[in-house]
Design an enzyme around this catalytic site. Sequence first.
Site, mmCIF file in Angstrom:
data_model
loop_
_atom_site.group_PDB
_atom_site.id
_atom_site.type_symbol
_atom_site.label_atom_id
_atom_site.label_comp_id
_atom_site.label_asym_id
_atom_site.label_seq_id
_atom_site.Cartn_x
_atom_site.Cartn_y
_atom_site.Cartn_z
ATOM 1 N N TYR A 1 6.926 -9.776 6.957
ATOM 2 C CA TYR A 1 6.737 -8.345 7.174
ATOM 3 C C TYR A 1 7.269 -7.965 8.546
ATOM 4 C CZ TYR A 1 3.453 -7.876 3.246
ATOM 5 O OH TYR A 1 2.881 -7.844 2.006
ATOM 6 N N ASP B 1 0.819 -1.214 0.000
ATOM 7 C CA ASP B 1 0.000 0.000 0.000
ATOM 8 C C ASP B 1 0.855 1.266 0.000
ATOM 9 O OD1 ASP B 1 -2.520 -1.172 0.047
ATOM 10 O OD2 ASP B 1 -2.469 -1.427 2.229
#
Lengths: 256, 256
Positions: A115, A57
């Site tokens: 992540y 994003d």
Amino acid sequence: MPRYKLTIAYDGTAFHGWQKQHPPDAKPLRTVQGEVEKAVMESVREKVHVLGASRTDAGVHARGQVAAFNCEQVMEPERLIEAITTRLPDDVQVLEGAVVPETFDPIQDCTSKGYRYQLAWGRRRATSRPLFDRHYTAWTHYALDIDSMRAAAAHFVGEHDFASLTRLNHGRESTVRTIHDCTVTALEDDRLHVDVSGDGFLYNMVRILVGTLIEVGRGRLAAESMPALLEARDRGHGSVTMPPEGLCLMWVQYGA
Amino acid sequence: MPRYKLTIAYDGTAFHGWQKQHPPDAKPLRTVQGEVEKAVMESVREKVHVLGASRTDAGVHARGQVAAFNCEQVMEPERLIEAITTRLPDDVQVLEGAVVPETFDPIQDCTSKGYRYQLAWGRRRATSRPLFDRHYTAWTHYALDIDSMRAAAAHFVGEHDFASLTRLNHGRESTVRTIHDCTVTALEDDRLHVDVSGDGFLYNMVRILVGTLIEVGRGRLAAESMPALLEARDRGHGSVTMPPEGLCLMWVQYGA
């Protein structure tokens, strides 16, 4: 036709995410895919489509995004990297390049992704708020109990339905994912990392997961309530979506 | 009237330096002094003049700038810091506050200042160029010999005329300064710090000093030529001015 795999790092601050976006009646937005594609095309002088493993994003960073493209031209990976690199802006870098089988699919072939979410916390805004790392570290003023966050994180490991921890779930696709690891690491200066890896992630899942861990850390949710939260399979049970700047795609793995 | 001392950190990237600048027929430029003064005035609701110890240039950072101001209002330093902090943009922070004698002068009373210059080096642009720390680390593609840089740095320690290492020397003021320490530290990933401290610095002195050390590191100047370079007392003998982003004012000391 040769196929190339690139490992890419970027500072997501000034990007509208990975994926190319061209709003009608407006200029294309600045995206990582757009910049990389342009640099590759200028390097190989062919029209090229670059496919990324993860559509990060806006504002999210990467240290190990993986992307692939086909082109007619046969190039030594080392020379290709240098050619692309000199054409990239200073917030994207190609770290590695390799020739891969024509069938290589960066999305479908991915077996695991990792992540990291970086967080600073502390009541005194003047000294706990990130300054030089503020584009890479989110901040919460709540005092956090790291042990209970660790206990909560352990409940996410394994195969679960993560519908409670995603946004825009249209119910068309499965929301079951397997999380391999979810670790909270306390650092100096009231900072912490949340490292999460798994076979796949739903939209905003890591950012909502970290928001939920913060609720636990500040005492608003109990670590033991995590299984019920997952079983509810309802976004209303997850917490706020944490801001993008704390999130970084660390690596994408292929094969065992 | 009470006098307050502030210790201030800032990311210089988006500032036109410390000192207030108001070009004729244009809006005032965004400066650290301007932002701090505004936040202080909103906190104490008085007109205030904030004087800084060092007028850092555009793009230069600080982890320990010192500034002082007078105001009628008597405030607990802790409360004053919080009040100022909530009114500051996210690239400036007040770290400490103290009440000081009315005679305290942050420029005249300073006995020593410390600067750090961060540098990345290496031929392969793709992997040696700074990415996430690019606003705080300068880059040179030359391979550097750290030992000869260290030998050169040692020649700058002590009282010398530094006219060769400054810009805009109008010959009106003395260019003699005493350097207390000049250390080159090799770090991981082909990075290094140059730490310089002294009783005072001329315009652009640290950035030209680091440029000169790079000339030594890449083999274009000999470490043993540094005394002659200083003795020439001529800017033509110094090297290029390194870019501002690598430089950070680390601390300002008062008293012994």
